[in-house]
Scaffold this motif. Structure first.
Motif, PDB file in Angstrom:
ATOM      1  N   GLU A  96      25.639  70.388  21.542  1.00  0.00           N
ATOM      2  CA  GLU A  96      24.509  69.527  21.247  1.00  0.00           C
ATOM      3  C   GLU A  96      23.948  68.928  22.533  1.00  0.00           C
ATOM      4  N   LEU A  97      22.636  68.882  22.632  1.00  0.00           N
ATOM      5  CA  LEU A  97      21.917  68.249  23.733  1.00  0.00           C
ATOM      6  C   LEU A  97      21.174  67.037  23.190  1.00  0.00           C
ATOM      7  N   THR A  98      20.958  66.065  24.044  1.00  0.00           N
ATOM      8  CA  THR A  98      20.048  64.972  23.724  1.00  0.00           C
ATOM      9  C   THR A  98      18.861  65.126  24.664  1.00  0.00           C
ATOM     10  N   ILE A  99      17.665  65.118  24.111  1.00  0.00           N
ATOM     11  CA  ILE A  99      16.458  65.284  24.924  1.00  0.00           C
ATOM     12  C   ILE A  99      15.653  63.992  24.877  1.00  0.00           C
ATOM     13  N   PHE A 100      15.485  63.406  26.049  1.00  0.00           N
ATOM     14  CA  PHE A 100      14.677  62.198  26.195  1.00  0.00           C
ATOM     15  C   PHE A 100      13.284  62.622  26.645  1.00  0.00           C
ATOM     16  N   ASN A 101      12.258  61.949  26.164  1.00  0.00           N
ATOM     17  CA  ASN A 101      10.882  62.308  26.518  1.00  0.00           C
ATOM     18  C   ASN A 101      10.523  61.963  27.954  1.00  0.00           C
ATOM     19  N   GLY A 102      11.337  61.167  28.603  1.00  0.00           N
ATOM     20  CA  GLY A 102      11.093  60.793  29.997  1.00  0.00           C
ATOM     21  C   GLY A 102      12.097  59.753  30.440  1.00  0.00           C
ATOM     22  N   LEU A 103      11.985  59.350  31.677  1.00  0.00           N
ATOM     23  CA  LEU A 103      12.916  58.369  32.246  1.00  0.00           C
ATOM     24  C   LEU A 103      12.965  57.066  31.471  1.00  0.00           C
ATOM     25  N   ALA A 104      11.828  56.631  30.958  1.00  0.00           N
ATOM     26  CA  ALA A 104      11.759  55.342  30.265  1.00  0.00           C
ATOM     27  C   ALA A 104      12.680  55.289  29.051  1.00  0.00           C
ATOM     28  N   GLU A 105      12.994  56.430  28.448  1.00  0.00           N
ATOM     29  CA  GLU A 105      13.861  56.461  27.269  1.00  0.00           C
ATOM     30  C   GLU A 105      15.352  56.412  27.616  1.00  0.00           C
ATOM     31  N   LEU A 106      15.698  56.653  28.876  1.00  0.00           N
ATOM     32  CA  LEU A 106      17.110  56.645  29.260  1.00  0.00           C
ATOM     33  C   LEU A 106      17.673  55.231  29.217  1.00  0.00           C
ATOM     34  N   PRO A 107      18.973  55.107  28.934  1.00  0.00           N
ATOM     35  CA  PRO A 107      19.606  53.786  29.076  1.00  0.00           C
ATOM     36  C   PRO A 107      19.458  53.310  30.523  1.00  0.00           C
ATOM     37  N   LYS A 108      19.409  51.999  30.731  1.00  0.00           N
ATOM     38  CA  LYS A 108      19.144  51.430  32.056  1.00  0.00           C
ATOM     39  C   LYS A 108      20.070  52.001  33.125  1.00  0.00           C
ATOM     40  N   GLU A 109      21.374  52.074  32.848  1.00  0.00           N
ATOM     41  CA  GLU A 109      22.330  52.567  33.838  1.00  0.00           C
ATOM     42  C   GLU A 109      22.006  54.006  34.255  1.00  0.00           C
ATOM     43  N   MET A 110      21.516  54.810  33.323  1.00  0.00           N
ATOM     44  CA  MET A 110      21.177  56.201  33.641  1.00  0.00           C
ATOM     45  C   MET A 110      19.839  56.299  34.361  1.00  0.00           C
ATOM     46  N   ARG A 111      18.916  55.365  34.099  1.00  0.00           N
ATOM     47  CA  ARG A 111      17.664  55.322  34.874  1.00  0.00           C
ATOM     48  C   ARG A 111      17.967  55.016  36.336  1.00  0.00           C
ATOM     49  N   VAL A 112      18.900  54.101  36.570  1.00  0.00           N
ATOM     50  CA  VAL A 112      19.307  53.768  37.935  1.00  0.00           C
ATOM     51  C   VAL A 112      19.941  54.989  38.592  1.00  0.00           C
ATOM     52  N   LEU A 113      20.828  55.671  37.861  1.00  0.00           N
ATOM     53  CA  LEU A 113      21.491  56.856  38.404  1.00  0.00           C
ATOM     54  C   LEU A 113      20.470  57.940  38.745  1.00  0.00           C
ATOM     55  N   MET A 114      19.511  58.168  37.851  1.00  0.00           N
ATOM     56  CA  MET A 114      18.493  59.189  38.111  1.00  0.00           C
ATOM     57  C   MET A 114      17.606  58.776  39.278  1.00  0.00           C
ATOM     58  N   SER A 115      17.315  57.495  39.422  1.00  0.00           N
ATOM     59  CA  SER A 115      16.487  57.072  40.561  1.00  0.00           C
ATOM     60  C   SER A 115      17.230  57.312  41.874  1.00  0.00           C
ATOM     61  N   GLU A 116      18.552  57.202  41.874  1.00  0.00           N
ATOM     62  CA  GLU A 116      19.344  57.527  43.060  1.00  0.00           C
ATOM     63  C   GLU A 116      19.269  59.027  43.354  1.00  0.00           C
ATOM     64  N   ALA A 117      19.281  59.836  42.315  1.00  0.00           N
ATOM     65  CA  ALA A 117      19.158  61.289  42.484  1.00  0.00           C
ATOM     66  C   ALA A 117      17.777  61.648  43.038  1.00  0.00           C
ATOM     67  N   VAL A 118      16.743  60.979  42.548  1.00  0.00           N
ATOM     68  CA  VAL A 118      15.379  61.215  43.047  1.00  0.00           C
ATOM     69  C   VAL A 118      15.290  60.849  44.526  1.00  0.00           C
ATOM     70  N   ALA A 119      15.878  59.718  44.900  1.00  0.00           N
ATOM     71  CA  ALA A 119      15.867  59.312  46.314  1.00  0.00           C
ATOM     72  C   ALA A 119      16.621  60.334  47.166  1.00  0.00           C
TER      73      ALA A 119
END
Length: 161
Positions: A9-32
């Motif tokens: 099973e996969l979970t598909i979020f429509n974009g960063l805004a839908e991610l839990p806060k901790e995962m938005r922070v993690l993804m922003s680190e990956a983007v940097a």
């Protein structure tokens, strides 16, 4: 003979805004991290951020080489660095994002086979799943609950006894 179906099973979020806060922070680190990738040949920049159980985040990005097999993917750079800096601390999540100087990457980028195998080694060693968050430059984010899900029948130490 019998057939067996493997699925996950996969979970598909429509974009960063839908991610839990901790995962938005993690993804922003990956983007940097992605912005500092060394990709003069493919122009395909990948960033990865590893979240450890102790709350530390370790980053990596792809490092190309004119002798192509000598380069290293962002995922392995980040995971190996986490293992070197924090040995024995379990990895809970890995965020991966990719962009290209040649086109817009609007589809989530999944790890290559080598990276899946490397992350699976950590997952097996820690006996806990590692959640993956996959994103292109923009668009949807895919959550995979375990590396073993996207590498079924993976090779592990049980074959080396």
């Amino acid at each position: 003979m019998h057939k067996q179906k493997l699925s996950f099973e996969l979970t598909i979020f429509n974009g960063l805004a839908e991610l839990p806060k901790e995962m938005r922070v993690l993804m922003s680190e990956a983007v940097a991290a992605r912005k500092n990738a060394y990709a003069p040949y493919s122009h395909f920049q990948v960033g990865a951020a590893v979240l450890l159980e102790n709350g530390k985040i370790v980053i990596g990005n792809n490092q190309e080489n004119a002798s192509y097999p000598s380069g290293l993917c962002a995922e392995r750079v980040a995971v190996f660095q986490a293992g070197a800096l924090y040995p024995g601390v379990p990895i809970t999540s890995v965020a991966i994002t990719a962009t290209s100087k040649n086109h817009v990457v609007d589809t989530p980028a999944a790890p290559c086979g080598n990276c899946r195998q490397a992350i699976l080694e950590y997952e097996n060693r820690q006996k806990k799943p590692i959640t993956l968050y996959l994103m292109g430059e923009t668009g949807k984010v895919i959550q995979c609950n375990a590396v073993a899900d996207i590498l079924p029948l993976g090779f592990d130490s049980s074959f080396l006894r």
